[in-house]
Each structure stands twice: as structure tokens, then as C-alpha cells.
Scaffold this motif. Structure first.
Motif, PDB file in Angstrom:
ATOM      1  N   TYR A  49      33.062 -32.605 -19.144  1.00  0.00           N
ATOM      2  CA  TYR A  49      34.106 -32.886 -18.187  1.00  0.00           C
ATOM      3  C   TYR A  49      34.204 -31.474 -17.366  1.00  0.00           C
ATOM      4  N   ARG A  50      34.830 -31.521 -16.137  1.00  0.00           N
ATOM      5  CA  ARG A  50      34.923 -30.297 -15.240  1.00  0.00           C
ATOM      6  C   ARG A  50      35.506 -29.290 -15.910  1.00  0.00           C
ATOM      7  N   ILE A  51      35.227 -28.075 -15.898  1.00  0.00           N
ATOM      8  CA  ILE A  51      36.005 -26.661 -16.291  1.00  0.00           C
ATOM      9  C   ILE A  51      36.034 -25.677 -15.370  1.00  0.00           C
ATOM     10  N   GLN A  52      37.184 -25.563 -14.754  1.00  0.00           N
ATOM     11  CA  GLN A  52      37.371 -24.594 -13.777  1.00  0.00           C
ATOM     12  C   GLN A  52      36.462 -25.018 -12.466  1.00  0.00           C
ATOM     13  N   LYS A  53      36.347 -26.253 -12.218  1.00  0.00           N
ATOM     14  CA  LYS A  53      35.673 -26.489 -11.104  1.00  0.00           C
ATOM     15  C   LYS A  53      34.026 -26.576 -11.343  1.00  0.00           C
ATOM     16  N   ASN A  54      33.519 -26.288 -12.589  1.00  0.00           N
ATOM     17  CA  ASN A  54      32.137 -26.332 -12.756  1.00  0.00           C
ATOM     18  C   ASN A  54      31.754 -27.445 -13.485  1.00  0.00           C
ATOM     19  N   ARG A  55      30.767 -28.166 -12.955  1.00  0.00           N
ATOM     20  CA  ARG A  55      30.185 -29.247 -13.808  1.00  0.00           C
ATOM     21  C   ARG A  55      28.953 -29.068 -14.426  1.00  0.00           C
ATOM     22  N   LYS A  56      28.374 -27.920 -14.331  1.00  0.00           N
ATOM     23  CA  LYS A  56      27.332 -27.478 -15.254  1.00  0.00           C
ATOM     24  C   LYS A  56      27.747 -26.032 -15.698  1.00  0.00           C
ATOM     25  N   ALA A  57      26.879 -25.500 -16.719  1.00  0.00           N
ATOM     26  CA  ALA A  57      26.970 -24.233 -17.232  1.00  0.00           C
ATOM     27  C   ALA A  57      25.615 -23.557 -18.136  1.00  0.00           C
ATOM     28  N   TYR A  58      25.684 -22.604 -18.150  1.00  0.00           N
ATOM     29  CA  TYR A  58      24.583 -21.956 -18.870  1.00  0.00           C
ATOM     30  C   TYR A  58      25.095 -21.661 -20.315  1.00  0.00           C
ATOM     31  N   TYR A  59      24.309 -22.359 -21.236  1.00  0.00           N
ATOM     32  CA  TYR A  59      24.826 -22.127 -22.588  1.00  0.00           C
ATOM     33  C   TYR A  59      24.190 -20.826 -23.405  1.00  0.00           C
ATOM     34  N   VAL A  60      24.791 -20.094 -23.928  1.00  0.00           N
ATOM     35  CA  VAL A  60      23.760 -19.041 -25.122  1.00  0.00           C
ATOM     36  C   VAL A  60      24.618 -19.127 -26.211  1.00  0.00           C
ATOM     37  N   MET A  61      23.608 -18.854 -27.209  1.00  0.00           N
ATOM     38  CA  MET A  61      24.190 -18.924 -28.773  1.00  0.00           C
ATOM     39  C   MET A  61      23.576 -17.507 -29.344  1.00  0.00           C
ATOM     40  N   LEU A  62      24.632 -16.952 -30.030  1.00  0.00           N
ATOM     41  CA  LEU A  62      24.042 -15.739 -30.638  1.00  0.00           C
ATOM     42  C   LEU A  62      24.328 -15.940 -32.263  1.00  0.00           C
ATOM     43  N   ASP A  63      23.299 -15.694 -32.993  1.00  0.00           N
ATOM     44  CA  ASP A  63      23.743 -15.388 -34.300  1.00  0.00           C
ATOM     45  C   ASP A  63      24.028 -14.079 -34.965  1.00  0.00           C
ATOM     46  N   ILE A  64      24.932 -13.628 -35.356  1.00  0.00           N
ATOM     47  CA  ILE A  64      25.707 -12.435 -35.524  1.00  0.00           C
ATOM     48  C   ILE A  64      25.708 -12.182 -37.021  1.00  0.00           C
ATOM     49  N   ASP A  65      25.490 -10.992 -37.394  1.00  0.00           N
ATOM     50  CA  ASP A  65      25.773 -10.284 -38.818  1.00  0.00           C
ATOM     51  C   ASP A  65      26.722  -8.992 -38.531  1.00  0.00           C
ATOM     52  N   ALA A  66      28.057  -9.154 -38.429  1.00  0.00           N
ATOM     53  CA  ALA A  66      29.093  -8.106 -38.113  1.00  0.00           C
ATOM     54  C   ALA A  66      30.336  -8.281 -38.662  1.00  0.00           C
ATOM     55  N   PRO A  67      31.004  -7.065 -38.936  1.00  0.00           N
ATOM     56  CA  PRO A  67      32.589  -6.981 -39.517  1.00  0.00           C
ATOM     57  C   PRO A  67      33.479  -7.718 -38.499  1.00  0.00           C
ATOM     58  N   ALA A  68      34.494  -8.032 -38.865  1.00  0.00           N
ATOM     59  CA  ALA A  68      35.539  -8.909 -38.097  1.00  0.00           C
ATOM     60  C   ALA A  68      35.914  -8.244 -36.989  1.00  0.00           C
ATOM     61  N   ASP A  69      36.187  -6.868 -36.989  1.00  0.00           N
ATOM     62  CA  ASP A  69      36.537  -6.225 -35.948  1.00  0.00           C
ATOM     63  C   ASP A  69      35.673  -6.249 -34.624  1.00  0.00           C
ATOM     64  N   ALA A  70      34.443  -6.332 -34.961  1.00  0.00           N
ATOM     65  CA  ALA A  70      33.219  -6.521 -33.876  1.00  0.00           C
ATOM     66  C   ALA A  70      33.590  -7.827 -33.166  1.00  0.00           C
ATOM     67  N   ILE A  71      33.790  -9.007 -34.254  1.00  0.00           N
ATOM     68  CA  ILE A  71      33.965 -10.429 -33.472  1.00  0.00           C
ATOM     69  C   ILE A  71      35.266 -10.172 -32.735  1.00  0.00           C
ATOM     70  N   ARG A  72      36.285  -9.728 -33.092  1.00  0.00           N
ATOM     71  CA  ARG A  72      37.558  -9.677 -32.270  1.00  0.00           C
ATOM     72  C   ARG A  72      37.473  -8.768 -30.781  1.00  0.00           C
ATOM     73  N   GLU A  73      36.412  -7.808 -30.957  1.00  0.00           N
ATOM     74  CA  GLU A  73      36.251  -7.170 -29.488  1.00  0.00           C
ATOM     75  C   GLU A  73      35.396  -7.917 -28.724  1.00  0.00           C
ATOM     76  N   LEU A  74      34.456  -8.681 -29.388  1.00  0.00           N
ATOM     77  CA  LEU A  74      33.511  -9.570 -28.531  1.00  0.00           C
ATOM     78  C   LEU A  74      34.273 -10.511 -27.779  1.00  0.00           C
ATOM     79  N   GLU A  75      35.093 -11.286 -28.613  1.00  0.00           N
ATOM     80  CA  GLU A  75      36.120 -12.367 -28.091  1.00  0.00           C
ATOM     81  C   GLU A  75      36.919 -11.821 -26.986  1.00  0.00           C
ATOM     82  N   ARG A  76      37.526 -10.448 -27.247  1.00  0.00           N
ATOM     83  CA  ARG A  76      38.241 -10.219 -26.270  1.00  0.00           C
ATOM     84  C   ARG A  76      37.731  -9.697 -25.130  1.00  0.00           C
ATOM     85  N   GLN A  77      36.664  -9.174 -24.839  1.00  0.00           N
ATOM     86  CA  GLN A  77      35.728  -9.058 -23.746  1.00  0.00           C
ATOM     87  C   GLN A  77      35.439 -10.359 -23.201  1.00  0.00           C
TER      88      GLN A  77
END
Length: 124
Positions: free
Chosen positions: A50-78
Motif C-alpha cells: 500500500y502507499r506509504i507517504q505517497k510512495n508506491r515502491k521502496a528500496y529494501y535493506v536488511m542488516l543482521d546485527i550483533d550489538a548491545p541494546a543501546d546501539a539498537i536504540r541509537e540506530l532506531e532513533r537515527q
């Protein structure tokens, strides 16, 4: 350290180099917090359900991460403040999938099926 899978969707009007830059920026955030990126997969430009913010397509990127929880919080904040990122999701996993992900295997299977059909059509 805990293991995570992080997937984000980037706007369709970005160049591939900009998408790669977003992935490398995410890698830098994780490594700054003493984590590491185990695997990065760029699934490419795909249709959205479905459309998200007027976009019908998007680039998908997946990352496998081995990190502490505060790194994930910072990544999600950014990710939340970056205008080029439409959506993101991080999931904690028990272990990372070995080899290519299901999305990458699906793409390879689709390409091989197309080439088989093309070969059959040309032979007829």
C-alpha cells in the motif's frame, strides 16, 4: 551480545548510491557503539502493498546485527529522524540465518524460472 535483524525501507526516488550510503551510515552507528554488522542485504526496489507517504515502491535493506541494546536504540532513533527512511523494523533473533535470506533466494528462483521459460520459448 544479542542478535538482531533490522530492515528498513528507503524512498523510491533515491539513487542506489544513496541507499548504499544509508546502509553504511547504519553500519557506522552500530560499530560506534561496539557492535558489528554480520551481513547486509540490499533487496532492491520493490512494490509496496500500500502507499506509504505517497510512495508506491521502496528500496529494501536488511542488516543482521550483533550489538548491545543501546546501539539498537541509537540506530532506531537515527532512522526515525531520517527523511529518506519510510519505515524500519528491528527484531531480536536467537540466531542469524546462514546464507542468503528468503527474499534473496526468492529472487534467484524467479530469475532461473524466467530463463527456463525463455529457453523453452526459444526452443519451440
Amino acid at each position: 551480545m544479542p542478535l538482531y535483524e533490522h530492515v528498513f525501507l528507503a524512498r523510491q526516488d533515491l539513487a542506489q548510491a544513496q541507499v548504499d550510503g544509508l546502509a553504511s551510515a547504519a553500519t557506522a552507528i552500530i560499530e560506534e557503539k561496539e557492535g558489528k554488522i554480520v551481513k547486509t542485504e540490499i533487496w532492491g526496489l520493490r512494490n509496496l502493498a500500500y502507499r506509504i507517504q505517497k510512495n508506491r515502491k521502496a528500496y529494501y535493506v536488511m542488516l543482521d546485527i550483533d550489538a548491545p541494546a543501546d546501539a539498537i536504540r541509537e540506530l532506531e532513533r537515527q532512522m526515525a529522524i531520517n527523511e529518506d527512511v519510510i519505515r524500519y523494523m528491528t527484531v531480536r533473533v536467537d540466531e542469524h540465518e546462514q546464507g542468503p535470506s528468503a527474499m534473496m533466494r526468492r529472487g534467484e528462483r524467479d530469475r532461473s524460472n524466467r530463463s527456463d521459460r525463455r529457453r523453452d520459448r526459444d526452443a519451440a
